[in-house]
Design a protein around this motif. Sequence first.
Motif, PDB file in Angstrom:
ATOM      1  N   LYS A   7      17.772  55.693 -59.923  1.00  0.00           N
ATOM      2  CA  LYS A   7      16.493  55.479 -59.443  1.00  0.00           C
ATOM      3  C   LYS A   7      16.306  56.265 -58.419  1.00  0.00           C
ATOM      4  O   LYS A   7      17.236  56.928 -57.687  1.00  0.00           O
ATOM      5  CB  LYS A   7      16.627  54.053 -59.137  1.00  0.00           C
ATOM      6  CG  LYS A   7      15.160  53.234 -59.046  1.00  0.00           C
ATOM      7  CD  LYS A   7      15.576  53.065 -57.909  1.00  0.00           C
ATOM      8  CE  LYS A   7      13.850  52.950 -57.051  1.00  0.00           C
ATOM      9  NZ  LYS A   7      14.157  52.536 -55.611  1.00  0.00           N
ATOM     10  N   GLY A 150       9.075  46.887 -53.224  1.00  0.00           N
ATOM     11  CA  GLY A 150      10.750  47.425 -53.263  1.00  0.00           C
ATOM     12  C   GLY A 150      11.373  47.060 -54.747  1.00  0.00           C
ATOM     13  O   GLY A 150      12.273  47.936 -55.385  1.00  0.00           O
ATOM     14  N   ASP A 153      13.796  48.902 -58.028  1.00  0.00           N
ATOM     15  CA  ASP A 153      15.583  48.828 -58.059  1.00  0.00           C
ATOM     16  C   ASP A 153      16.313  47.562 -58.334  1.00  0.00           C
ATOM     17  O   ASP A 153      16.642  47.539 -59.712  1.00  0.00           O
ATOM     18  CB  ASP A 153      16.241  48.293 -56.357  1.00  0.00           C
ATOM     19  CG  ASP A 153      15.659  48.469 -55.332  1.00  0.00           C
ATOM     20  OD1 ASP A 153      15.105  49.916 -55.673  1.00  0.00           O
ATOM     21  OD2 ASP A 153      16.125  48.295 -54.051  1.00  0.00           O
ATOM     22  N   LYS A 208      16.012  46.953 -46.128  1.00  0.00           N
ATOM     23  CA  LYS A 208      15.423  46.970 -47.727  1.00  0.00           C
ATOM     24  C   LYS A 208      15.751  47.582 -48.230  1.00  0.00           C
ATOM     25  O   LYS A 208      15.588  48.713 -49.772  1.00  0.00           O
ATOM     26  CB  LYS A 208      13.659  47.886 -46.847  1.00  0.00           C
ATOM     27  CG  LYS A 208      13.651  48.518 -46.582  1.00  0.00           C
ATOM     28  CD  LYS A 208      11.897  49.030 -46.254  1.00  0.00           C
ATOM     29  CE  LYS A 208      11.891  50.474 -45.930  1.00  0.00           C
ATOM     30  NZ  LYS A 208      10.500  50.800 -46.331  1.00  0.00           N
TER      31      LYS A 208
HETATM   32 MG    MG Z   1      13.494  50.492 -51.849  1.00  0.00          MG
END
Ligand code: MG
Length: 402
Positions: A7, A150, A153, A208
């Motif tokens: 990723k 986010g 992920d 984060k």
């Molecule tokens: Mg991130």
Amino acid sequence: MIKKILKFGGTSVGTIERIQHVANIIKKEHDLGNKIIAIVSAMSGKTNELIKMSQDVSEDFDKRELDVLLASGEQVTCALLAGALRKLNIKSKSWLNWQIPILTEGDNTNSRIINVNTNKIEEYLNEGVAVIPGFQGISKDRNITTIGRGGSDATAVAFAKLFRADECIIYTDVDGVYSTDPNKIPVAKKIDKISYDEMLELSSVGAKVMQSSAVQTAMMYDIPLEVKSTFTDRKGTKIFNQENIDYSKSVTGVAYSKDDAKLTLLGVEDKPGVAANIFEPLNNAQINVDMVIQNISADHKKTDITFTIKRDELLKTKKILENNQSINYNEITHNEKVAKVSIVGAGMVSTPGVTYKMFKGLAEENINILAISTSEIKISVIIDEKNTLNAVKKLHTIFDLD
Ligand code: MG
Ligand code: ADP
Ligand code: ASP
């Protein structure tokens, strides 16, 4: 030959040169004979830019349309990366959420992945690299959805689980998980390995570097993760089950967030049922209350109740409180300029005096604590926002993390 999920976050695909660099990382893995699924974020800043555009159109932009808009960021990088791989003579193909499909459930902007059709991609992996847009999916009724900020992920972890990948690597702009944000506190130290529990606590209180729901899924299905840098070859951080981890330190990391707001109801009646009457409508409106403090009332008649909520839900929360006929109070006050600073460490369980040490350290810096919450391996305090970095630095030092 092993199957890997790689990723790449927003900074890693932030320019054409970086996308070409990422293509080279993938090429190395591919040349070793590995099967690769690459998950990409939008270019850094893109998602914020799209959100801003929607706000310029309307203060109350429709969430279905917002998801159509936001999902486009990852669509761009996904195609560019597949193209960059082809330029390196690697067979590669991008797949959009609806083409796979990545099935989600839940509300727009806040969905979660429940299934991914693996057949076609699995077959394709015998020939080339599959490039997938992170952060999104499609609902049962065929609306485009996104899965929270986010969220790439979480896409990576969901793919690791559903494709039974041998490895899931989160490439980002730092070379691992640190004892606190290394971009803010340069003396932060890299952590070689960390348990799911600690990572989950750290990411849910502001670190984060990993999205918390991704860590939660990884923990639930025991999917080991590695966080490493796109830009250096240094060893990253392994996130896995807690066996084999050294807990000689009581605190593993310090994190902070500025997402909260504090509300106080002054002069509420001090009798059974009042707290329930206050929080029931908030619960019905899906407003998440984090810390709660009720003052001891001197006269057993009136008291004050303070609690924290997400900052962007402050107005909604105030409106609900003001319209709540079942409670009496003198006044509602609020403070948005607060920060939540937290220490996290599995070693806390077996070390007495951690709370005292934290409070004493903050007192030495003349930092007032406005609210406190604890779990087995975490202590969080709400403080004045302007003291944030000072508090993080102090805690980082006194818990021997510098
Ligand atoms: Mg991130
Ligand atoms: P990506 O776009 O690759 O997903 P993010 O911006 O989401 O990257 O996460 C990486 C950032 O997380 C780093 O640049 C760093 O500033 C921040 N961060 C916060 N806390 C930590 C921590 N404890 N360790 C490492 N990075 C952290
Ligand atoms: N682009 C999305 C965001 O900025 C998802 C991600 O980067 O993981 O939140």
